[in-house]
Design an enzyme around this catalytic site. Structure first.
Site, PDB file in Angstrom:
ATOM      1  N   LYS A   1       0.817  -1.221   0.000  1.00  0.00           N
ATOM      2  CA  LYS A   1       0.000   0.000   0.000  1.00  0.00           C
ATOM      3  C   LYS A   1       0.849   1.270   0.000  1.00  0.00           C
ATOM      4  O   LYS A   1       0.361   2.332  -0.328  1.00  0.00           O
ATOM      5  CB  LYS A   1      -1.014  -0.011   1.135  1.00  0.00           C
ATOM      6  CG  LYS A   1      -0.499   0.179   2.526  1.00  0.00           C
ATOM      7  CD  LYS A   1      -1.717   0.280   3.452  1.00  0.00           C
ATOM      8  CE  LYS A   1      -1.330   0.367   4.882  1.00  0.00           C
ATOM      9  NZ  LYS A   1      -2.492   0.474   5.759  1.00  0.00           N
TER      10      LYS A   1
ATOM     11  N   THR B   1       8.994  -4.844   8.259  1.00  0.00           N
ATOM     12  CA  THR B   1      10.239  -5.556   7.959  1.00  0.00           C
ATOM     13  C   THR B   1      11.411  -4.575   7.826  1.00  0.00           C
ATOM     14  O   THR B   1      12.475  -4.776   8.418  1.00  0.00           O
ATOM     15  CB  THR B   1      10.072  -6.354   6.642  1.00  0.00           C
ATOM     16  OG1 THR B   1       9.029  -7.302   6.829  1.00  0.00           O
ATOM     17  CG2 THR B   1      11.352  -7.052   6.252  1.00  0.00           C
TER      18      THR B   1
ATOM     19  N   TRP C   1      11.833  -1.820   9.067  1.00  0.00           N
ATOM     20  CA  TRP C   1      12.163  -1.131  10.317  1.00  0.00           C
ATOM     21  C   TRP C   1      12.823  -2.042  11.350  1.00  0.00           C
ATOM     22  O   TRP C   1      13.249  -1.577  12.405  1.00  0.00           O
ATOM     23  CB  TRP C   1      10.893  -0.528  10.937  1.00  0.00           C
ATOM     24  CG  TRP C   1      10.423   0.723  10.262  1.00  0.00           C
ATOM     25  CD1 TRP C   1      10.525   1.023   8.941  1.00  0.00           C
ATOM     26  CD2 TRP C   1       9.750   1.830  10.872  1.00  0.00           C
ATOM     27  NE1 TRP C   1       9.950   2.247   8.682  1.00  0.00           N
ATOM     28  CE2 TRP C   1       9.472   2.757   9.858  1.00  0.00           C
ATOM     29  CE3 TRP C   1       9.344   2.120  12.166  1.00  0.00           C
ATOM     30  CZ2 TRP C   1       8.812   3.970  10.095  1.00  0.00           C
ATOM     31  CZ3 TRP C   1       8.686   3.315  12.412  1.00  0.00           C
ATOM     32  CH2 TRP C   1       8.432   4.226  11.387  1.00  0.00           C
ATOM     33  N   ALA C   2      12.857  -3.345  11.071  1.00  0.00           N
ATOM     34  CA  ALA C   2      13.405  -4.275  12.073  1.00  0.00           C
ATOM     35  C   ALA C   2      14.884  -3.987  12.299  1.00  0.00           C
ATOM     36  O   ALA C   2      15.612  -3.646  11.373  1.00  0.00           O
ATOM     37  CB  ALA C   2      13.209  -5.703  11.610  1.00  0.00           C
TER      38      ALA C   2
ATOM     39  N   GLU D   1      19.466 -11.973  22.654  1.00  0.00           N
ATOM     40  CA  GLU D   1      18.352 -11.111  23.059  1.00  0.00           C
ATOM     41  C   GLU D   1      17.565 -11.782  24.166  1.00  0.00           C
ATOM     42  O   GLU D   1      17.736 -12.979  24.428  1.00  0.00           O
ATOM     43  CB  GLU D   1      17.459 -10.803  21.851  1.00  0.00           C
ATOM     44  CG  GLU D   1      18.163  -9.953  20.806  1.00  0.00           C
ATOM     45  CD  GLU D   1      17.251  -9.472  19.690  1.00  0.00           C
ATOM     46  OE1 GLU D   1      16.149 -10.003  19.557  1.00  0.00           O
ATOM     47  OE2 GLU D   1      17.673  -8.567  18.956  1.00  0.00           O
TER      48      GLU D   1
ATOM     49  N   HIS E   1       6.821  -3.413  23.318  1.00  0.00           N
ATOM     50  CA  HIS E   1       8.285  -3.382  23.441  1.00  0.00           C
ATOM     51  C   HIS E   1       8.642  -2.443  24.582  1.00  0.00           C
ATOM     52  O   HIS E   1       8.112  -1.334  24.651  1.00  0.00           O
ATOM     53  CB  HIS E   1       8.924  -2.899  22.135  1.00  0.00           C
ATOM     54  CG  HIS E   1      10.378  -3.230  22.069  1.00  0.00           C
ATOM     55  ND1 HIS E   1      11.324  -2.560  22.796  1.00  0.00           N
ATOM     56  CD2 HIS E   1      11.045  -4.195  21.396  1.00  0.00           C
ATOM     57  CE1 HIS E   1      12.519  -3.089  22.557  1.00  0.00           C
ATOM     58  NE2 HIS E   1      12.367  -4.085  21.709  1.00  0.00           N
TER      59      HIS E   1
ATOM     60  N   ARG F   1       5.666 -13.391  21.840  1.00  0.00           N
ATOM     61  CA  ARG F   1       6.665 -13.692  20.805  1.00  0.00           C
ATOM     62  C   ARG F   1       8.074 -13.612  21.372  1.00  0.00           C
ATOM     63  O   ARG F   1       8.418 -12.647  22.066  1.00  0.00           O
ATOM     64  CB  ARG F   1       6.523 -12.687  19.662  1.00  0.00           C
ATOM     65  CG  ARG F   1       7.498 -12.892  18.542  1.00  0.00           C
ATOM     66  CD  ARG F   1       7.400 -11.737  17.560  1.00  0.00           C
ATOM     67  NE  ARG F   1       7.856 -10.501  18.149  1.00  0.00           N
ATOM     68  CZ  ARG F   1       8.876  -9.776  17.692  1.00  0.00           C
ATOM     69  NH1 ARG F   1       9.541 -10.174  16.632  1.00  0.00           N
ATOM     70  NH2 ARG F   1       9.215  -8.649  18.266  1.00  0.00           N
TER      71      ARG F   1
ATOM     72  N   SER G   1      10.160 -13.266  14.463  1.00  0.00           N
ATOM     73  CA  SER G   1       9.125 -12.960  13.466  1.00  0.00           C
ATOM     74  C   SER G   1       9.676 -12.818  12.061  1.00  0.00           C
ATOM     75  O   SER G   1       9.006 -13.219  11.103  1.00  0.00           O
ATOM     76  CB  SER G   1       8.325 -11.721  13.862  1.00  0.00           C
ATOM     77  OG  SER G   1       9.155 -10.742  14.349  1.00  0.00           O
TER      78      SER G   1
HETATM   79  C1  LIG Z   1      10.782  -1.122  14.865  1.00  0.00           C
HETATM   80  C2  LIG Z   1      10.633  -2.603  14.708  1.00  0.00           C
HETATM   81  C3  LIG Z   1      11.710  -3.431  14.959  1.00  0.00           C
HETATM   82  C4  LIG Z   1      11.575  -4.827  14.810  1.00  0.00           C
HETATM   83  N1  LIG Z   1      12.674  -5.618  14.993  1.00  0.00           N
HETATM   84  C5  LIG Z   1      12.577  -6.950  14.740  1.00  0.00           C
HETATM   85  C6  LIG Z   1      13.721  -7.784  14.782  1.00  0.00           C
HETATM   86  O1  LIG Z   1      14.828  -7.331  15.030  1.00  0.00           O
HETATM   87  N2  LIG Z   1      13.558  -9.106  14.516  1.00  0.00           N
HETATM   88  C7  LIG Z   1      12.343  -9.667  14.222  1.00  0.00           C
HETATM   89  O2  LIG Z   1      12.261 -10.876  13.997  1.00  0.00           O
HETATM   90  N3  LIG Z   1      11.244  -8.878  14.163  1.00  0.00           N
HETATM   91  C8  LIG Z   1      11.333  -7.554  14.393  1.00  0.00           C
HETATM   92  N4  LIG Z   1      10.219  -6.764  14.305  1.00  0.00           N
HETATM   93  C9  LIG Z   1       8.951  -7.380  13.874  1.00  0.00           C
HETATM   94  C10 LIG Z   1       9.021  -7.666  12.376  1.00  0.00           C
HETATM   95  O3  LIG Z   1       9.650  -6.596  11.730  1.00  0.00           O
HETATM   96  C11 LIG Z   1       7.651  -7.861  11.774  1.00  0.00           C
HETATM   97  O4  LIG Z   1       6.886  -8.729  12.549  1.00  0.00           O
HETATM   98  C12 LIG Z   1       7.768  -8.458  10.373  1.00  0.00           C
HETATM   99  O5  LIG Z   1       8.629  -7.663   9.604  1.00  0.00           O
HETATM  100  C13 LIG Z   1       6.408  -8.541   9.722  1.00  0.00           C
HETATM  101  O6  LIG Z   1       6.588  -8.885   8.380  1.00  0.00           O
HETATM  102  P1  LIG Z   1       5.349  -9.040   7.434  1.00  0.00           P
HETATM  103  O7  LIG Z   1       5.891  -9.425   6.111  1.00  0.00           O
HETATM  104  O8  LIG Z   1       4.338  -9.903   8.062  1.00  0.00           O
HETATM  105  O9  LIG Z   1       4.686  -7.564   7.389  1.00  0.00           O
HETATM  106  P2  LIG Z   1       5.328  -6.148   6.996  1.00  0.00           P
HETATM  107  O10 LIG Z   1       6.782  -6.200   6.873  1.00  0.00           O
HETATM  108  O11 LIG Z   1       4.783  -5.155   7.947  1.00  0.00           O
HETATM  109  O12 LIG Z   1       4.707  -5.860   5.567  1.00  0.00           O
HETATM  110  C14 LIG Z   1       3.322  -5.585   5.441  1.00  0.00           C
HETATM  111  C15 LIG Z   1       3.035  -5.280   3.982  1.00  0.00           C
HETATM  112  O13 LIG Z   1       1.625  -5.280   3.792  1.00  0.00           O
HETATM  113  C16 LIG Z   1       1.265  -4.154   3.010  1.00  0.00           C
HETATM  114  N5  LIG Z   1      -0.122  -3.819   3.286  1.00  0.00           N
HETATM  115  C17 LIG Z   1      -0.729  -3.644   4.487  1.00  0.00           C
HETATM  116  N6  LIG Z   1      -2.026  -3.325   4.318  1.00  0.00           N
HETATM  117  C18 LIG Z   1      -2.236  -3.288   2.981  1.00  0.00           C
HETATM  118  C19 LIG Z   1      -3.364  -2.996   2.163  1.00  0.00           C
HETATM  119  N7  LIG Z   1      -4.556  -2.673   2.685  1.00  0.00           N
HETATM  120  N8  LIG Z   1      -3.213  -3.032   0.837  1.00  0.00           N
HETATM  121  C20 LIG Z   1      -2.015  -3.338   0.272  1.00  0.00           C
HETATM  122  N9  LIG Z   1      -0.909  -3.618   0.987  1.00  0.00           N
HETATM  123  C21 LIG Z   1      -1.027  -3.604   2.325  1.00  0.00           C
HETATM  124  C22 LIG Z   1       2.244  -3.077   3.443  1.00  0.00           C
HETATM  125  O14 LIG Z   1       2.303  -2.051   2.480  1.00  0.00           O
HETATM  126  C23 LIG Z   1       3.521  -3.909   3.525  1.00  0.00           C
HETATM  127  O15 LIG Z   1       4.076  -4.031   2.242  1.00  0.00           O
HETATM  128  C24 LIG Z   1      10.332  -5.377  14.441  1.00  0.00           C
HETATM  129  C25 LIG Z   1       9.249  -4.542  14.200  1.00  0.00           C
HETATM  130  C26 LIG Z   1       9.392  -3.163  14.317  1.00  0.00           C
HETATM  131  C27 LIG Z   1       8.213  -2.278  14.040  1.00  0.00           C
END
Ligand SMILES: Cc1cc2nc3c(=O)[nH]c(=O)nc-3n(C[C@H](O)[C@H](O)[C@H](O)COP(=O)(O)OP(=O)(O)OC[C@H]3O[C@@H](n4cnc5c(N)ncnc54)[C@H](O)[C@@H]3O)c2cc1C
Length: 573
Positions: free
Chosen positions: A53, A61, A63-64, A132, A252, A396, A401
């Site tokens: 989106k 991801t 931002w991890a 960690e 967190h 978690r 993740s």
């Molecule tokens: C600051 C921070 C630090 C972190 N550090 C770690 C770490 O060190 N190690 C670890 O394992 N985890 C960490 N996490 C958690 C981890 O980053 C996330 O759980 C993981 O990246 C999620 O991946 P995902 O692919 O499920 O979703 P995301 O990476 O969030 O991707 C979601 C996708 O869905 C799309 N999307 C959402 N809604 C819509 C819509 N309506 N229409 C079209 N597209 C849409 C978005 O645009 C995006 O592309 C961290 C999280 C944060 C916020």
């Protein structure tokens, strides 16, 4: 709550058959680690469209920071990683899911390195592994100290761009899933989307994989980027999929707390390297709370911080505690991103104490799936943060993740590719790409007058209410109040017609906020990251998943698979 929980579809004030129609084999909603990894596998047999989106960098991801947990060294073992995950999950993990993800982790990491992902090495040239909270061994691989997510997103985005058969639709918002009827359980056949240039479009797919990430924006204080608005969870619920364990939201403990600044996460790895938490009198209060002090599980540290802040507030005022990194040698080299960020606020971790506060971080609950990522709605898969696979249980374990996204992305993508290769699909009989079934994208809710609605106000009121009433410490009274309040807000928000993502996001947040609040009110116990001050103990009879499904009453419970003696590969949970 009928209005919230029985909402079916957004009302689109024109016929869907007049919209542009796009066809593909697999539609992946989300371009973070889970979605991109799934797209690569799905494209082995068939065409794939990936939606994001925002742009490709706007994901959790990217931002991890801390890294990816995986068993790589000889001083570590799969069993030890499994046990650490089960302990963190507080009796609610599905052990087969834990083993599936952890056993497949090293292969997925090696594959990533083969695709050009850079990981930090130690002085002997081996992969550098950090430790960690909750891990009994050093097993977290990372990039440039604290920029793992950015590198992972780069690597997977480049790989996807080079993968034949994948089309990437950036800035393309999925509004809702396409189903042939409005009965819960109707198969999912793609999604209706909105692009600022192309407007509304129907994307038809034989399989739809939700990889739409988390729900951090539900809370006033969050580490998540602004895109984390729980859209996928809301869409899946409206399409009739079961969502489970929504009470479990991980907070967190340490985000930078400076008024006006984003709540930047200060990775747990900083505490792993020896940073201490101090109260306003510079007392190291975690020593009084847990034998592991600052490295206690995240929920323990988050609760200790909010309690300490409350004590300080009643004594001398205060909104945060301090993180003391002054004893960490080479902080600047180990955490260059954090150092650069702190510099912007005139803070030097070698000399200054850093103000910190907890924030909503990770949505443990989600769309309930089996070990292939299948939901209980035909044609719909869910992976990554939008799914409830059973890996994390009630809490978690740090850095599990990204690992889950990689492993489950590969499995779900491969499952779709194999289906395509075998010529089978979960489509309903008579479905044809050339002749899409007529779909009326309608709502059961009669639209009210458009009227004026201050979306920013609804959004910020919701986020404050969730933070105050469904936050780190919860109680029955406050949870009931917030459920009533959300129901009232739903009466004049869900029946409005919007023509841009801000409105659709608010509707999604409202629905998912209610799912979280109701699950938290139902769960009369404390477990993992769900703390009820009126029910401080875990109740053995509540070691079950609580599920909600549109049209199926308020709540149903599903026993843990291993407790029920089921080995469900390929079967629905
Ligand atoms: C600051 C921070 C630090 C972190 N550090 C770690 C770490 O060190 N190690 C670890 O394992 N985890 C960490 N996490 C958690 C981890 O980053 C996330 O759980 C993981 O990246 C999620 O991946 P995902 O692919 O499920 O979703 P995301 O990476 O969030 O991707 C979601 C996708 O869905 C799309 N999307 C959402 N809604 C819509 C819509 N309506 N229409 C079209 N597209 C849409 C978005 O645009 C995006 O592309 C961290 C999280 C944060 C916020």
């Amino acid at each position: 709550m009928d209005r919230l929980f029985d909402q079916r579809r957004y009302l689109i004030p024109f016929r869907s058959s007049l919209l542009p129609q796009i066809f593909t084999d697999t539609l992946v909603i989300g371009a973070g680690v889970a979605g991109l990894r799934a797209a690569i596998s799905a494209a082995e047999h068939g065409e794939v469209i990936v939606l994001s989106k925002g742009d490709l960098k706007s994901t959790n991801t990217a931002w991890a920071q801390g890294g990816i947990a995986a068993v790589l060294g000889k001083d570590d073992s799969t069993e030890s990683h499994v046990q650490d995950t089960l302990v963190a999950g507080a009796g609610l993990c599905e052990e087969d899911a834990v083993r599936e993800v952890i056993e497949n982790g090293p292969a997925r990491l090696r594959e990533l390195m083969g695709w050009g992902m850079r990981l930090d090495k130690n002085s002997e040239g081996e992969l550098a592994v950090g430790r960690e909270g909750g891990h009994s061994a050093s097993r977290i691989v990372h990039t440039d100290g604290d920029a793992t997510g950015r590198e992972l997103q780069r690597c997977l985005s480049e790989k996807v761009r080079k993968t034949h058969g994948v089309r990437l639709f950036e800035n393309c918002f999925a509004l809702d899933l396409i189903t042939p009827g409005s009965e819960p359980g109707s198969p999912v056949m793609g999604a209706i989307t909105h692009h600022p240039k192309h407007g509304l479009q129907m994307i038809w797919a034989k399989a739809t994989i939700l990889a739409s990430g988390g729900a951090g924006v539900l809370y006033r204080e969050t580490t998540n980027p602004p895109q984390a608005t729980a859209d996928g969870l809301a869409m899946a619920y409206r399409a009739g999929a079961s969502v489970a364990d929504m009470a479990f939201v991980q907070f967190h403990p340490t985000t930078l707390y400076l008024p006006g600044a984003a709540r930047w996460l200060i990775t747990e790895a900083v505490r792993g390297e020896g940073a201490k938490l101090l109260d306003s009198s510079e007392h190291r209060f975690m020593l009084d709370v847990h034998p592991l002090a600052e490295l206690a599980p995240r929920d323990v540290v988050s609760r200790a911080i909010v309690r300490q802040i409350a004590k300080q507030a009643s004594a001398a005022g205060g909104s945060h505690v301090w993180l003391d990194c002054r004893s960490i040698r080479g902080f600047h080299d180990r955490f260059p991103g954090m150092t650069a960020l702190l510099r912007k606020f005139d803070l030097d971790p070698a000399e200054d104490l850093i103000p910190v506060h907890p924030a909503a971080h990770y949505m443990v609950g989600g769309v309930m799936t089996d070990l292939s990522g299948r939901s209980d709605v035909p044609g719909l898969y869910a992976i990554g943060e939008s799914a409830a696979l059973g890996l994390h249980g009630a809490n978690r374990l740090a850095s599990n993740s990204l690992l889950e996204g990689l492993v489950m992305g590969e499995i779900a993508g491969r499952t779709c590719a194999e289906m395509k290769q075998a010529g089978s699909s979960s489509r309903p009989a008579g479905w044809s790409v050339a002749r899409p079934a007529p779909v009326s994208v309608v709502s059961d809710i009669r639209p009210s007058d458009q009227g004026e609605l201050d979306l920013d106000d609804v959004r910020s009121s919701l986020r404050s209410a969730m933070w105050k009433n469904v936050g780190i410490e919860r109680s029955g009274g406050k949870l009931r109040d917030v459920c009533d309040m959300l129901d009232f807000w739903a009466r004049y928000t869900l029946d409005k017609i919007f023509d841009e993502p801000a409105g659709w996001e608010v509707q999604n947040l409202l629905l998912v906020g209610a799912l979280v609040a109701h699950s938290a009110a139902w769960r009369e116990e404390s477990r993992g990251c769900h703390t009820r001050i009126d029910y401080p103990d875990s109740m053995p009879e509540l070691a079950v998943h609580d599920c909600r499904r549109r049209g199926h009453g308020a709540v149903s419970t599903v026993p843990l698979r291993h407790a029920a003696g089921v080995r469900p590969r390929g079967a629905l949970v």
